[in-house]
Design a protein around this motif. Structure first.
Motif, PDB file in Angstrom:
ATOM      1  N   PHE A  42       0.793  -1.228   0.000  1.00 33.74           N
ATOM      2  CA  PHE A  42       0.000   0.000   0.000  1.00 33.74           C
ATOM      3  C   PHE A  42       0.826   1.279   0.000  1.00 33.74           C
ATOM      4  CE2 PHE A  42      -2.852  -3.282   1.674  1.00 33.74           C
ATOM      5  CZ  PHE A  42      -3.861  -3.182   0.726  1.00 33.74           C
ATOM      6  N   SER A  43       2.105   1.212   0.367  1.00 32.75           N
ATOM      7  CA  SER A  43       2.899   2.435   0.400  1.00 32.75           C
ATOM      8  C   SER A  43       3.347   2.885  -0.986  1.00 32.75           C
ATOM      9  CB  SER A  43       4.122   2.262   1.306  1.00 32.75           C
ATOM     10  OG  SER A  43       5.018   1.298   0.780  1.00 32.75           O
ATOM     11  N   THR A  44       3.063   2.099  -2.000  1.00 37.19           N
ATOM     12  CA  THR A  44       3.384   2.548  -3.363  1.00 37.19           C
ATOM     13  C   THR A  44       2.478   3.697  -3.787  1.00 37.19           C
ATOM     14  OG1 THR A  44       1.893   0.899  -4.330  1.00 37.19           O
ATOM     15  CG2 THR A  44       4.204   0.268  -4.029  1.00 37.19           C
ATOM     16  N   VAL A 233     -13.762 -13.499   5.532  1.00 38.33           N
ATOM     17  CA  VAL A 233     -13.177 -14.671   6.176  1.00 38.33           C
ATOM     18  C   VAL A 233     -12.144 -15.263   5.212  1.00 38.33           C
ATOM     19  CG1 VAL A 233     -13.610 -16.927   7.198  1.00 38.33           C
ATOM     20  CG2 VAL A 233     -15.328 -15.107   7.414  1.00 38.33           C
ATOM     21  N   ILE A 234     -10.908 -15.406   5.691  1.00 38.44           N
ATOM     22  CA  ILE A 234      -9.819 -15.870   4.821  1.00 38.44           C
ATOM     23  C   ILE A 234      -9.527 -17.336   5.118  1.00 38.44           C
ATOM     24  CG2 ILE A 234      -7.425 -15.519   4.140  1.00 38.44           C
ATOM     25  CD1 ILE A 234      -7.727 -12.598   4.753  1.00 38.44           C
ATOM     26  N   ASP A 235      -9.833 -18.190   4.167  1.00 38.92           N
ATOM     27  CA  ASP A 235      -9.603 -19.622   4.328  1.00 38.92           C
ATOM     28  C   ASP A 235      -8.111 -19.917   4.409  1.00 38.92           C
ATOM     29  OD1 ASP A 235     -12.310 -20.259   4.270  1.00 38.92           O
ATOM     30  OD2 ASP A 235     -12.327 -20.444   2.083  1.00 38.92           O
ATOM     31  N   GLY A 236      -7.795 -21.018   5.078  1.00 34.05           N
ATOM     32  CA  GLY A 236      -6.416 -21.476   5.134  1.00 34.05           C
ATOM     33  C   GLY A 236      -5.507 -20.625   5.990  1.00 34.05           C
ATOM     34  N   THR A 237      -6.082 -19.912   6.968  1.00 35.44           N
ATOM     35  CA  THR A 237      -5.280 -19.076   7.858  1.00 35.44           C
ATOM     36  C   THR A 237      -5.809 -19.188   9.282  1.00 35.44           C
ATOM     37  OG1 THR A 237      -6.621 -17.066   7.636  1.00 35.44           O
ATOM     38  CG2 THR A 237      -4.898 -17.419   5.993  1.00 35.44           C
ATOM     39  N   HIS A 239      -4.562 -16.973  13.077  1.00 36.25           N
ATOM     40  CA  HIS A 239      -4.714 -15.688  13.762  1.00 36.25           C
ATOM     41  C   HIS A 239      -4.041 -14.520  13.043  1.00 36.25           C
ATOM     42  CE1 HIS A 239      -5.846 -13.374  17.240  1.00 36.25           C
ATOM     43  NE2 HIS A 239      -4.600 -13.064  17.564  1.00 36.25           N
ATOM     44  N   MET A 240      -3.230 -14.798  12.019  1.00 38.84           N
ATOM     45  CA  MET A 240      -2.488 -13.725  11.347  1.00 38.84           C
ATOM     46  C   MET A 240      -2.630 -13.825   9.830  1.00 38.84           C
ATOM     47  SD  MET A 240       0.890 -13.524  13.804  1.00 38.84           S
ATOM     48  CE  MET A 240       1.290 -11.841  13.287  1.00 38.84           C
ATOM     49  N   PRO A 241      -3.833 -13.668   9.324  1.00 41.26           N
ATOM     50  CA  PRO A 241      -4.042 -13.827   7.881  1.00 41.26           C
ATOM     51  C   PRO A 241      -3.264 -12.821   7.042  1.00 41.26           C
ATOM     52  CG  PRO A 241      -5.977 -12.861   8.930  1.00 41.26           C
ATOM     53  CD  PRO A 241      -5.086 -13.335  10.025  1.00 41.26           C
ATOM     54  N   ASN A 242      -2.902 -11.689   7.614  1.00 38.07           N
ATOM     55  CA  ASN A 242      -2.133 -10.696   6.840  1.00 38.07           C
ATOM     56  C   ASN A 242      -0.746 -11.206   6.474  1.00 38.07           C
ATOM     57  OD1 ASN A 242      -1.283 -10.334   9.698  1.00 38.07           O
ATOM     58  ND2 ASN A 242       0.011  -8.747   8.801  1.00 38.07           N
ATOM     59  N   LEU A 243      -0.212 -12.158   7.266  1.00 42.31           N
ATOM     60  CA  LEU A 243       1.070 -12.789   6.947  1.00 42.31           C
ATOM     61  C   LEU A 243       0.896 -14.150   6.280  1.00 42.31           C
ATOM     62  CD1 LEU A 243       3.235 -12.063  10.135  1.00 42.31           C
ATOM     63  CD2 LEU A 243       3.649 -11.215   7.829  1.00 42.31           C
ATOM     64  N   GLU A 244      -0.144 -14.868   6.665  1.00 42.61           N
ATOM     65  CA  GLU A 244      -0.327 -16.217   6.140  1.00 42.61           C
ATOM     66  C   GLU A 244      -0.830 -16.215   4.692  1.00 42.61           C
ATOM     67  OE1 GLU A 244      -2.042 -18.986   9.385  1.00 42.61           O
ATOM     68  OE2 GLU A 244      -2.565 -16.958  10.057  1.00 42.61           O
ATOM     69  N   ARG A 245      -1.757 -15.296   4.408  1.00 42.79           N
ATOM     70  CA  ARG A 245      -2.299 -15.159   3.044  1.00 42.79           C
ATOM     71  C   ARG A 245      -2.339 -13.680   2.675  1.00 42.79           C
ATOM     72  NH1 ARG A 245      -5.817 -19.499   1.606  1.00 42.79           N
ATOM     73  NH2 ARG A 245      -6.321 -18.300  -0.266  1.00 42.79           N
ATOM     74  N   PRO A 246      -1.177 -13.040   2.527  1.00 45.35           N
ATOM     75  CA  PRO A 246      -1.165 -11.587   2.339  1.00 45.35           C
ATOM     76  C   PRO A 246      -1.883 -11.120   1.079  1.00 45.35           C
ATOM     77  CG  PRO A 246       1.027 -12.511   1.969  1.00 45.35           C
ATOM     78  CD  PRO A 246       0.197 -13.592   2.568  1.00 45.35           C
ATOM     79  N   GLU A 248      -4.643 -12.291  -0.328  1.00 39.40           N
ATOM     80  CA  GLU A 248      -6.080 -12.202  -0.109  1.00 39.40           C
ATOM     81  C   GLU A 248      -6.411 -11.116   0.913  1.00 39.40           C
ATOM     82  OE1 GLU A 248      -9.954 -15.000   0.950  1.00 39.40           O
ATOM     83  OE2 GLU A 248      -8.021 -15.921   0.470  1.00 39.40           O
ATOM     84  N   PHE A 249      -5.601 -11.021   1.969  1.00 40.02           N
ATOM     85  CA  PHE A 249      -5.806  -9.959   2.958  1.00 40.02           C
ATOM     86  C   PHE A 249      -5.712  -8.593   2.286  1.00 40.02           C
ATOM     87  CE2 PHE A 249      -4.579  -6.953   6.208  1.00 40.02           C
ATOM     88  CZ  PHE A 249      -5.300  -7.340   7.341  1.00 40.02           C
ATOM     89  N   ASP A 250      -4.686  -8.406   1.466  1.00 43.11           N
ATOM     90  CA  ASP A 250      -4.476  -7.111   0.833  1.00 43.11           C
ATOM     91  C   ASP A 250      -5.571  -6.793  -0.177  1.00 43.11           C
ATOM     92  OD1 ASP A 250      -2.234  -6.957   2.379  1.00 43.11           O
ATOM     93  OD2 ASP A 250      -0.796  -7.062   0.725  1.00 43.11           O
ATOM     94  N   LYS A 251      -6.121  -7.803  -0.826  1.00 42.37           N
ATOM     95  CA  LYS A 251      -7.226  -7.570  -1.761  1.00 42.37           C
ATOM     96  C   LYS A 251      -8.430  -7.013  -1.012  1.00 42.37           C
ATOM     97  CE  LYS A 251      -9.944  -9.827  -5.389  1.00 42.37           C
ATOM     98  NZ  LYS A 251     -11.296  -9.547  -4.857  1.00 42.37           N
TER      99      LYS A 251
END
Length: 279
Positions: A42-44, A233-237, A239-246, A248-251
């Protein structure tokens, strides 16, 4: 002034004025590096700020945290220093509770609220005892044993090895004194459930499908309480979906930020300091 806070402050040389800054608040017992994927994404295009909370990361443990709301006041002081008037505030786990506390104290500055893998309820008496006992343990034993025990609840057992290593490294690098102080203060935080029903800005609720600390049911309850919210809800993660599935989290976060950007700029203009009473 908040000179004790280490932080990342990234963004393009000439950010578009229509893009709302993003402030990221880490959880316990982590530091600002847990937001590395989001800082990169996001900092771009917009200004992104990620502080190390008092007692975590590179921020000193002194003066010691005595009250949970001090985290919110620290962030307020930092943003004053940086000249950031209004922004989207995102927090994960304890960081989500700090985001709720910030909104309780300074609602006029928040343009949007992102609550990831967190919950609003105050601690039960048993929860207070458990957090106090853990604080005692961390002071007595240090962070490594705790980090080893909880790693595969913080991230799913099937998370990539590099993600596990990053999370474990953050936990073991945390000051036991800072973590213990935060645990005691967090145990005595207010209940934010009623506050959520009065939030007047858009909100995004995100949770890992396999999170056992803050399960999907908690996220659904927050989504139902917030007047204007989206739930992801992010599947396959865990407590830290921002690192586990970045990706999808970022989308999900990117879509939410675009929605906030499109709202009239005066929606989050700072108001005179009239913080609501403590819940």
């Amino acid at each position: 002034m908040a000179p004790f806070l280490a932080y990342e402050d990234k963004g393009p040389a000439s950010p578009r004025q229509s893009l709302v800054p993003l402030v990221l608040v880490h959880g316990h017992p982590f530091d600002r590096t847990m937001w590395a994927p989001q800082l990169g994404t996001f900092s771009t295009a917009r200004r992104v700020i990620a502080p190390d909370l008092r007692g975590y990361g590179a921020s000193p443990t002194t003066p010691a945290l005595a009250d949970f709301s001090q985290f919110a006041r620290d962030i307020e002081a930092l943003l004053d220093e940086l000249g950031v008037d209004s922004f989207v505030l995102a927090g994960l786990s304890m960081g989500g509770q700090i985001a709720m506390d910030y909104y309780r104290l300074f609602p006029g500055r928040v343009r949007g609220l992102v609550l990831a893998d967190t919950f609003p309820a105050a601690e039960t008496p048993e929860g207070v005892r458990t957090r106090d006992a853990m604080a005692d343990r961390l002071l007595r034993e240090g962070m490594r044993g705790y980090a080893d025990e909880v790693l595969e609840r913080m991230v799913a057992p099937y998370a990539p090895a590099e993600v596990k290593a990053h999370v474990h490294r953050m936990m073991t690098a945390t000051s036991p004194e800072g973590a213990a102080a935060a645990l005691r203060a967090r145990a005595r935080r207010p209940d934010y459930a009623a506050l959520l029903t009065r939030v007047t800005v858009p909100a995004l609720v995100v949770v890992g499908a396999d999170d056992t600390y803050t399960p999907v049911s908690d996220a659904r309850a927050m989504h139902a309480a917030l007047p204007d919210s989206a739930l992801h809800v992010i599947d396959g993660t865990a407590h830290m979906p921002n690192l586990e599935r970045p990706e999808e989290f970022d989308k999900a976060l990117g879509e939410f930020l675009a929605r906030v950007d499109a709202r009239p700029g005066d929606a989050g203009r700072r108001q005179p300091s009239t913080a609501p009473s403590r819940l």
